[in-house]
Scaffold this motif. Structure first.
Motif, PDB file in Angstrom:
ATOM      1  N   ALA A 143      52.762   5.482 -23.340  1.00 12.93           N
ATOM      2  CA  ALA A 143      52.903   6.347 -24.526  1.00 12.93           C
ATOM      3  C   ALA A 143      53.567   5.337 -25.408  1.00 12.93           C
ATOM      4  CB  ALA A 143      54.551   7.632 -24.538  1.00 12.93           C
ATOM      5  N   GLY A 144      52.648   4.269 -25.108  1.00 13.45           N
ATOM      6  CA  GLY A 144      53.133   2.919 -26.410  1.00 13.45           C
ATOM      7  C   GLY A 144      54.572   2.292 -26.226  1.00 13.45           C
ATOM      8  N   LEU A 145      55.341   2.921 -25.537  1.00  8.63           N
ATOM      9  CA  LEU A 145      57.183   1.858 -25.544  1.00  8.63           C
ATOM     10  C   LEU A 145      56.818   0.812 -25.040  1.00  8.63           C
ATOM     11  CD1 LEU A 145      58.478   5.577 -23.374  1.00  8.63           C
ATOM     12  CD2 LEU A 145      58.786   4.575 -25.809  1.00  8.63           C
ATOM     13  N   ASN A 146      57.770  -0.016 -25.607  1.00 11.02           N
ATOM     14  CA  ASN A 146      57.781  -1.084 -24.966  1.00 11.02           C
ATOM     15  C   ASN A 146      58.893  -1.538 -23.809  1.00 11.02           C
ATOM     16  OD1 ASN A 146      56.735  -2.504 -27.457  1.00 11.02           O
ATOM     17  ND2 ASN A 146      57.586  -2.556 -28.842  1.00 11.02           N
ATOM     18  N   ASP A 147      60.001  -1.069 -23.358  1.00 13.12           N
ATOM     19  CA  ASP A 147      60.598  -0.745 -22.350  1.00 13.12           C
ATOM     20  C   ASP A 147      60.747   0.409 -21.341  1.00 13.12           C
ATOM     21  OD1 ASP A 147      62.402  -0.768 -20.807  1.00 13.12           O
ATOM     22  OD2 ASP A 147      64.480  -0.812 -22.213  1.00 13.12           O
TER      23      ASP A 147
ATOM     24  N   ARG B  37      67.269  11.151 -21.973  1.00 17.35           N
ATOM     25  CA  ARG B  37      67.652  10.620 -23.885  1.00 17.35           C
ATOM     26  C   ARG B  37      65.523  11.035 -23.393  1.00 17.35           C
ATOM     27  NH1 ARG B  37      65.988   4.694 -25.689  1.00 17.35           N
ATOM     28  NH2 ARG B  37      65.405   5.286 -27.982  1.00 17.35           N
ATOM     29  N   SER B  38      65.621  11.626 -24.952  1.00 14.83           N
ATOM     30  CA  SER B  38      64.198  12.714 -24.736  1.00 14.83           C
ATOM     31  C   SER B  38      63.455  12.153 -25.258  1.00 14.83           C
ATOM     32  CB  SER B  38      64.150  13.895 -25.545  1.00 14.83           C
ATOM     33  OG  SER B  38      65.443  14.896 -24.863  1.00 14.83           O
ATOM     34  N   PRO B  39      62.117  12.109 -25.685  1.00 16.36           N
ATOM     35  CA  PRO B  39      61.170  11.160 -26.901  1.00 16.36           C
ATOM     36  C   PRO B  39      60.629  12.052 -27.444  1.00 16.36           C
ATOM     37  CG  PRO B  39      59.846  12.884 -24.406  1.00 16.36           C
ATOM     38  CD  PRO B  39      61.815  12.753 -24.127  1.00 16.36           C
ATOM     39  N   SER B  40      60.651  11.502 -28.493  1.00 14.85           N
ATOM     40  CA  SER B  40      60.470  11.938 -30.179  1.00 14.85           C
ATOM     41  C   SER B  40      59.099  12.900 -30.154  1.00 14.85           C
ATOM     42  CB  SER B  40      60.216  11.220 -31.472  1.00 14.85           C
ATOM     43  OG  SER B  40      59.029  10.553 -30.776  1.00 14.85           O
ATOM     44  N   LYS B  41      58.703  14.332 -31.200  1.00 13.28           N
ATOM     45  CA  LYS B  41      57.496  15.037 -30.908  1.00 13.28           C
ATOM     46  C   LYS B  41      56.643  14.015 -30.616  1.00 13.28           C
ATOM     47  CE  LYS B  41      59.746  18.966 -32.499  1.00 13.28           C
ATOM     48  NZ  LYS B  41      59.860  20.385 -33.076  1.00 13.28           N
ATOM     49  N   HIS B  42      56.519  13.057 -31.617  1.00 11.31           N
ATOM     50  CA  HIS B  42      54.984  12.019 -31.997  1.00 11.31           C
ATOM     51  C   HIS B  42      54.981  11.943 -30.826  1.00 11.31           C
ATOM     52  CE1 HIS B  42      56.302  13.433 -36.055  1.00 11.31           C
ATOM     53  NE2 HIS B  42      55.580  13.451 -36.611  1.00 11.31           N
ATOM     54  N   THR B  43      56.544  10.846 -30.260  1.00  8.96           N
ATOM     55  CA  THR B  43      55.704  10.212 -28.963  1.00  8.96           C
ATOM     56  C   THR B  43      55.038  10.799 -27.724  1.00  8.96           C
ATOM     57  OG1 THR B  43      57.583   8.442 -29.035  1.00  8.96           O
ATOM     58  CG2 THR B  43      56.807   8.888 -26.852  1.00  8.96           C
ATOM     59  N   TRP B  44      56.210  12.083 -27.352  1.00 10.46           N
ATOM     60  CA  TRP B  44      55.515  13.140 -26.492  1.00 10.46           C
ATOM     61  C   TRP B  44      53.595  13.239 -26.035  1.00 10.46           C
ATOM     62  CZ3 TRP B  44      56.287  14.011 -21.179  1.00 10.46           C
ATOM     63  CH2 TRP B  44      55.147  15.221 -21.178  1.00 10.46           C
ATOM     64  N   THR B  45      53.524  13.746 -27.763  1.00  7.83           N
ATOM     65  CA  THR B  45      52.118  14.136 -28.106  1.00  7.83           C
ATOM     66  C   THR B  45      51.121  13.023 -27.776  1.00  7.83           C
ATOM     67  OG1 THR B  45      52.741  15.990 -29.702  1.00  7.83           O
ATOM     68  CG2 THR B  45      50.414  15.123 -29.991  1.00  7.83           C
ATOM     69  N   LEU B  46      51.707  11.980 -28.096  1.00  6.92           N
ATOM     70  CA  LEU B  46      50.806  10.830 -28.011  1.00  6.92           C
ATOM     71  C   LEU B  46      50.410  10.489 -26.856  1.00  6.92           C
ATOM     72  CD1 LEU B  46      49.081   8.065 -29.471  1.00  6.92           C
ATOM     73  CD2 LEU B  46      51.564   6.837 -29.079  1.00  6.92           C
TER      74      LEU B  46
ATOM     75  N   ALA C 204      46.565  10.919 -22.636  1.00  9.86           N
ATOM     76  CA  ALA C 204      46.611  11.270 -20.810  1.00  9.86           C
ATOM     77  C   ALA C 204      45.060  12.269 -20.954  1.00  9.86           C
ATOM     78  CB  ALA C 204      47.626  12.339 -20.652  1.00  9.86           C
ATOM     79  N   GLY C 205      44.722  13.070 -22.125  1.00  7.92           N
ATOM     80  CA  GLY C 205      43.454  13.944 -22.263  1.00  7.92           C
ATOM     81  C   GLY C 205      44.176  15.136 -22.152  1.00  7.92           C
ATOM     82  N   LYS C 206      45.006  15.216 -22.034  1.00  6.32           N
ATOM     83  CA  LYS C 206      46.072  16.712 -21.583  1.00  6.32           C
ATOM     84  C   LYS C 206      46.277  17.582 -22.575  1.00  6.32           C
ATOM     85  CE  LYS C 206      44.898  15.727 -17.150  1.00  6.32           C
ATOM     86  NZ  LYS C 206      43.877  16.384 -16.009  1.00  6.32           N
ATOM     87  N   HIS C 207      46.056  17.358 -24.165  1.00  6.00           N
ATOM     88  CA  HIS C 207      46.409  18.429 -25.159  1.00  6.00           C
ATOM     89  C   HIS C 207      45.856  19.691 -24.946  1.00  6.00           C
ATOM     90  CE1 HIS C 207      47.209  19.514 -28.998  1.00  6.00           C
ATOM     91  NE2 HIS C 207      48.878  18.755 -29.042  1.00  6.00           N
ATOM     92  N   PRO C 208      46.829  21.086 -25.223  1.00 12.02           N
ATOM     93  CA  PRO C 208      45.932  22.030 -24.801  1.00 12.02           C
ATOM     94  C   PRO C 208      45.476  22.412 -26.096  1.00 12.02           C
ATOM     95  CG  PRO C 208      48.629  22.015 -25.931  1.00 12.02           C
ATOM     96  CD  PRO C 208      47.856  19.994 -25.222  1.00 12.02           C
ATOM     97  N   ARG C 209      45.403  21.482 -26.933  1.00 10.69           N
ATOM     98  CA  ARG C 209      44.196  21.733 -28.067  1.00 10.69           C
ATOM     99  C   ARG C 209      43.318  21.379 -28.835  1.00 10.69           C
ATOM    100  NH1 ARG C 209      48.985  24.251 -28.618  1.00 10.69           N
ATOM    101  NH2 ARG C 209      50.008  22.758 -30.324  1.00 10.69           N
ATOM    102  N   PHE C 210      43.293  19.949 -28.365  1.00 15.49           N
ATOM    103  CA  PHE C 210      42.808  18.461 -29.359  1.00 15.49           C
ATOM    104  C   PHE C 210      42.212  17.828 -28.185  1.00 15.49           C
ATOM    105  CE2 PHE C 210      45.424  19.715 -32.834  1.00 15.49           C
ATOM    106  CZ  PHE C 210      44.333  20.584 -33.318  1.00 15.49           C
ATOM    107  N   LYS C 211      41.524  17.090 -28.539  1.00 15.88           N
ATOM    108  CA  LYS C 211      40.577  16.412 -26.608  1.00 15.88           C
ATOM    109  C   LYS C 211      39.860  15.106 -27.760  1.00 15.88           C
ATOM    110  CE  LYS C 211      40.451  18.828 -23.390  1.00 15.88           C
ATOM    111  NZ  LYS C 211      42.128  18.489 -23.157  1.00 15.88           N
ATOM    112  N   LEU C 212      40.472  13.369 -27.432  1.00 16.62           N
ATOM    113  CA  LEU C 212      40.424  12.445 -27.884  1.00 16.62           C
ATOM    114  C   LEU C 212      39.239  12.452 -27.001  1.00 16.62           C
ATOM    115  CD1 LEU C 212      43.786  10.712 -28.437  1.00 16.62           C
ATOM    116  CD2 LEU C 212      42.382  12.080 -29.996  1.00 16.62           C
ATOM    117  N   ASP C 213      37.660  11.709 -27.804  1.00 23.49           N
ATOM    118  CA  ASP C 213      36.843  11.110 -27.063  1.00 23.49           C
ATOM    119  C   ASP C 213      36.944   9.279 -27.966  1.00 23.49           C
ATOM    120  OD1 ASP C 213      35.514  13.462 -27.025  1.00 23.49           O
ATOM    121  OD2 ASP C 213      34.666  13.185 -29.284  1.00 23.49           O
TER     122      ASP C 213
END
Length: 82
Positions: A41-45, A57-66, A71-80
């Motif tokens: 998730a790109g967290l240092n801690d 605490r809750s992750p931001s929408k951007h952190t959760w989306t990243l 993780a390869g589990k986005h319902p609409r997008f896949k990264l290659d």
């Protein structure tokens, strides 16, 4: 790409942040540890991830989306080639 198309794409990409129980269950379904999840998730801690799972605490929408994208589990997008 027009602004309207970029705006729609960004709305399709960004995910709502789920409840703490789902965050924990999702991580466990990936068979990764909390420190691994924090790194993905790109967290240092890594303690921050623990707070996400406890609902302190809750992750931001951007952190959760990243996290979900990497993780390869986005319902609409896949990264290659990640």
């Amino acid at each position: 790409m027009s602004f309207e198309n970029m705006f729609k794409l960004s709305n399709d990409l960004i995910l709502e942040v789920p409840e703490a129980d789902f965050i924990k269950a999702f991580r466990e379904s990936l068979n990764i540890s909390q420190p691994e999840a924090a790194k993905l998730a790109g967290l240092n801690d890594r303690a921050i991830w623990n707070k996400y799972e406890k609902g302190e605490r809750s992750p931001s929408k951007h952190t959760w989306t990243l996290f979900v994208l990497l993780a390869g589990k986005h319902p609409r997008f896949k990264l290659d080639n990640v």
